[in-house]
Design a protein around this motif. Structure first.
Motif, PDB file in Angstrom:
ATOM      1  N   ILE A 219       4.929  -8.499  -9.421  1.00  0.00           N
ATOM      2  CA  ILE A 219       5.601  -7.181  -9.550  1.00  0.00           C
ATOM      3  C   ILE A 219       5.321  -6.421  -8.388  1.00  0.00           C
ATOM      4  CG2 ILE A 219       6.171  -4.912 -10.627  1.00  0.00           C
ATOM      5  CD1 ILE A 219       5.418  -6.260 -13.231  1.00  0.00           C
ATOM      6  N   PRO A 220       6.092  -6.167  -7.214  1.00  0.00           N
ATOM      7  CA  PRO A 220       5.869  -5.486  -5.845  1.00  0.00           C
ATOM      8  C   PRO A 220       5.452  -4.028  -6.054  1.00  0.00           C
ATOM      9  CG  PRO A 220       8.283  -5.609  -6.132  1.00  0.00           C
ATOM     10  CD  PRO A 220       7.696  -6.298  -7.307  1.00  0.00           C
ATOM     11  N   VAL A 221       4.627  -3.698  -7.080  1.00  0.00           N
ATOM     12  CA  VAL A 221       3.829  -2.375  -7.277  1.00  0.00           C
ATOM     13  C   VAL A 221       2.387  -2.395  -7.038  1.00  0.00           C
ATOM     14  CG1 VAL A 221       3.853  -0.077  -8.702  1.00  0.00           C
ATOM     15  CG2 VAL A 221       5.900  -1.720  -8.703  1.00  0.00           C
ATOM     16  N   PRO A 222       1.751  -1.823  -5.966  1.00  0.00           N
ATOM     17  CA  PRO A 222       0.519  -2.177  -5.555  1.00  0.00           C
ATOM     18  C   PRO A 222      -0.464  -1.525  -6.710  1.00  0.00           C
ATOM     19  CG  PRO A 222       1.398  -1.644  -3.537  1.00  0.00           C
ATOM     20  CD  PRO A 222       2.642  -1.226  -4.782  1.00  0.00           C
ATOM     21  N   TRP A 223      -0.351  -0.301  -7.113  1.00  0.00           N
ATOM     22  CA  TRP A 223      -1.085   0.216  -8.095  1.00  0.00           C
ATOM     23  C   TRP A 223      -1.209  -0.480  -9.302  1.00  0.00           C
ATOM     24  CZ3 TRP A 223       0.613   2.164 -12.849  1.00  0.00           C
ATOM     25  CH2 TRP A 223       2.163   2.243 -12.757  1.00  0.00           C
ATOM     26  N   LEU A 224       0.013  -0.968  -9.809  1.00  0.00           N
ATOM     27  CA  LEU A 224       0.227  -1.793 -11.109  1.00  0.00           C
ATOM     28  C   LEU A 224      -0.454  -3.065 -10.901  1.00  0.00           C
ATOM     29  CD1 LEU A 224       1.285  -1.983 -13.827  1.00  0.00           C
ATOM     30  CD2 LEU A 224       3.378  -2.912 -12.897  1.00  0.00           C
ATOM     31  N   GLN A 225      -0.341  -3.732  -9.663  1.00  0.00           N
ATOM     32  CA  GLN A 225      -1.296  -4.868  -9.461  1.00  0.00           C
ATOM     33  C   GLN A 225      -2.842  -4.552  -9.548  1.00  0.00           C
ATOM     34  OE1 GLN A 225       0.095  -6.520  -5.626  1.00  0.00           O
ATOM     35  NE2 GLN A 225       2.117  -7.198  -6.235  1.00  0.00           N
ATOM     36  N   TRP A 226      -3.171  -3.725  -9.226  1.00  0.00           N
ATOM     37  CA  TRP A 226      -4.722  -3.325  -9.235  1.00  0.00           C
ATOM     38  C   TRP A 226      -5.207  -3.042 -10.622  1.00  0.00           C
ATOM     39  CZ3 TRP A 226      -7.914  -5.187  -5.703  1.00  0.00           C
ATOM     40  CH2 TRP A 226      -7.920  -5.115  -4.596  1.00  0.00           C
ATOM     41  N   LEU A 227      -3.983  -2.269 -11.182  1.00  0.00           N
ATOM     42  CA  LEU A 227      -4.541  -1.954 -12.739  1.00  0.00           C
ATOM     43  C   LEU A 227      -4.710  -2.973 -13.520  1.00  0.00           C
ATOM     44  CD1 LEU A 227      -5.009   0.168 -14.814  1.00  0.00           C
ATOM     45  CD2 LEU A 227      -2.425   0.621 -15.132  1.00  0.00           C
ATOM     46  N   LEU A 228      -3.729  -4.058 -13.288  1.00  0.00           N
ATOM     47  CA  LEU A 228      -3.905  -5.158 -14.145  1.00  0.00           C
ATOM     48  C   LEU A 228      -4.916  -6.037 -13.741  1.00  0.00           C
ATOM     49  CD1 LEU A 228       0.004  -6.355 -14.072  1.00  0.00           C
ATOM     50  CD2 LEU A 228      -1.107  -5.123 -16.099  1.00  0.00           C
ATOM     51  N   GLY A 229      -5.184  -6.170 -12.587  1.00  0.00           N
ATOM     52  CA  GLY A 229      -6.394  -6.868 -12.193  1.00  0.00           C
ATOM     53  C   GLY A 229      -7.779  -6.436 -12.682  1.00  0.00           C
ATOM     54  N   ALA A 230      -7.760  -5.037 -12.789  1.00  0.00           N
ATOM     55  CA  ALA A 230      -8.874  -4.210 -13.226  1.00  0.00           C
ATOM     56  C   ALA A 230      -9.147  -4.548 -14.849  1.00  0.00           C
ATOM     57  CB  ALA A 230      -8.998  -2.813 -12.945  1.00  0.00           C
ATOM     58  N   LEU A 231      -7.960  -4.446 -15.470  1.00  0.00           N
ATOM     59  CA  LEU A 231      -7.890  -4.709 -16.834  1.00  0.00           C
ATOM     60  C   LEU A 231      -8.199  -6.277 -17.176  1.00  0.00           C
ATOM     61  CD1 LEU A 231      -7.455  -3.977 -19.600  1.00  0.00           C
ATOM     62  CD2 LEU A 231      -5.041  -4.442 -19.586  1.00  0.00           C
ATOM     63  N   ALA A 232      -7.788  -7.279 -16.491  1.00  0.00           N
ATOM     64  CA  ALA A 232      -8.167  -8.472 -16.835  1.00  0.00           C
ATOM     65  C   ALA A 232      -9.738  -8.996 -16.521  1.00  0.00           C
ATOM     66  CB  ALA A 232      -7.403  -9.524 -15.825  1.00  0.00           C
ATOM     67  N   LEU A 233      -9.976  -8.213 -15.384  1.00  0.00           N
ATOM     68  CA  LEU A 233     -11.571  -8.493 -14.917  1.00  0.00           C
ATOM     69  C   LEU A 233     -12.450  -7.848 -16.079  1.00  0.00           C
ATOM     70  CD1 LEU A 233     -13.714  -9.121 -12.818  1.00  0.00           C
ATOM     71  CD2 LEU A 233     -13.494  -7.065 -11.798  1.00  0.00           C
TER      72      LEU A 233
END
Length: 312
Positions: A219-233
């Motif tokens: 999904i080409p949304v930077p803030w969503l990518q970082w949010l999903l990455g932080a949740l997975a981490l």
């Protein structure tokens, strides 16, 4: 000296009756090592009862038990076969346990139950490496569709890079952690580490949460990518901390804090490294170079500024 009556042979009534019923049987003493095939050995047990058994059958059972006790060497495939002997329900239960960490719920004790497997970690690492390489290429394809100036070419080397990175992390980090805990066990007697395969199994299943996360990074949304990455981490690192805490809490507070911080930091470096390397955009090509001012002689500049009538 003993009396003559004590040295005389006495005939047992029970043995006489037993031999009368089976006239073909032959009695043997304890000094007899072998009984001819076809004969039945009559022996008196410690409780005073008599029994008959076939010695050939007993020797076969003994040999079979000895074969079952022999364990294959670690250099054979039979040694590692037991680590892949899991069914689908067990693998799904361990994946679910890694996705939903809870305080006081130890992954090794509640899900592995002293039966670590390599089947789940192996395929989880392979799937994560493949998904990283594929989604990294798809990101560039989607970026090219939005901006035609971006030049894309298939990057097959990302498959190799992803495989080496994931498998080295899933094996070398547990090895270092297991070795450190073994060393601390000699320093602190109450510290009892997991086995090496249990540590590998814990790290392997902890990486599963990154598989759907990497797919959602398309999904080409930077803030969503970082949010999903932080949740997975957060989910993955929390599962590791809850699993290791019952062991490291027996150590000093400084060592326990540094060890758990190192575990979380290495996990964060893996996630951020995958994000920056596999999901970066290629620079645009075919861009015209910027215009640069050229120096001209003063008389040329003066002539160009004069009116045309005066110049003539």
């Amino acid at each position: 000296m003993a009396a003559a009556d004590e040295l005389a042979f006495h005939e047992f009534e029970e043995a006489t009756n037993l031999l009368a019923e089976t006239p073909d049987a032959a009695t043997t003493s304890r000094s007899d090592e072998l009984t001819p095939q076809g004969h039945v050995a009559v022996a008196m047990g410690s409780d005073g009862s008599y029994g008959a058994e076939n010695e050939v059958e007993e020797s076969d059972k003994t040999a079979l038990l000895q074969e079952e006790k022999q364990q294959p060497g670690f250099w054979t495939f039979g040694y590692y076969q037991s680590f892949f002997d899991v069914d689908t329900s067990q693998v799904l239960d361990r994946i679910k346990g890694s996705l939903l960490p809870r305080p006081g719920h130890n992954f090794v004790r509640h899900h592995l139950r002293n039966r670590p497997d390599l089947y789940g970690p192996f395929w989880i690492c392979a799937t994560l490496a493949f998904v990283l390489a594929v989604t990294g290429n798809l990101t560039l394809v989607l970026a090219q569709q939005r901006d035609p100036s971006i030049h894309y070419s298939p990057q097959f080397h990302k498959v190799t890079v992803a495989g080496i990175t994931i498998y080295c992390y899933a094996w070398l980090v547990p090895l270092a952690l297991w070795g450190f805990l073994r060393w601390r066990k000699g320093v602190r007697e109450r510290v009892g580490p997991f086995t090496f395969l249990e540590t590998v199994c814990v790290y392997g299943y902890s990486l599963f949460v990154f598989i759907p996360t990497v797919v959602l990074w398309l999904i080409p949304v930077p803030w969503l990518q970082w949010l999903l990455g932080a949740l997975a981490l957060a989910l993955s690192a929390t599962g590791l901390v809850f699993t290791l805490w019952p062991i490291v809490r027996e150590d000093t507070r400084l060592v326990a804090s540094l060890l758990l911080s190192a575990v979380v930091l290495l996990h964060a470096l893996l996630a951020m490294g995958c994000k920056f390397y596999f999901f970066q955009s290629l620079p645009p090509v075919h861009v015209a170079p910027p215009l640069q001012a050229t120096s001209l002689p003063p008389n040329v500049l003066l002539i160009s500024t004069l009116p045309r009538t005066m110049a003539t």
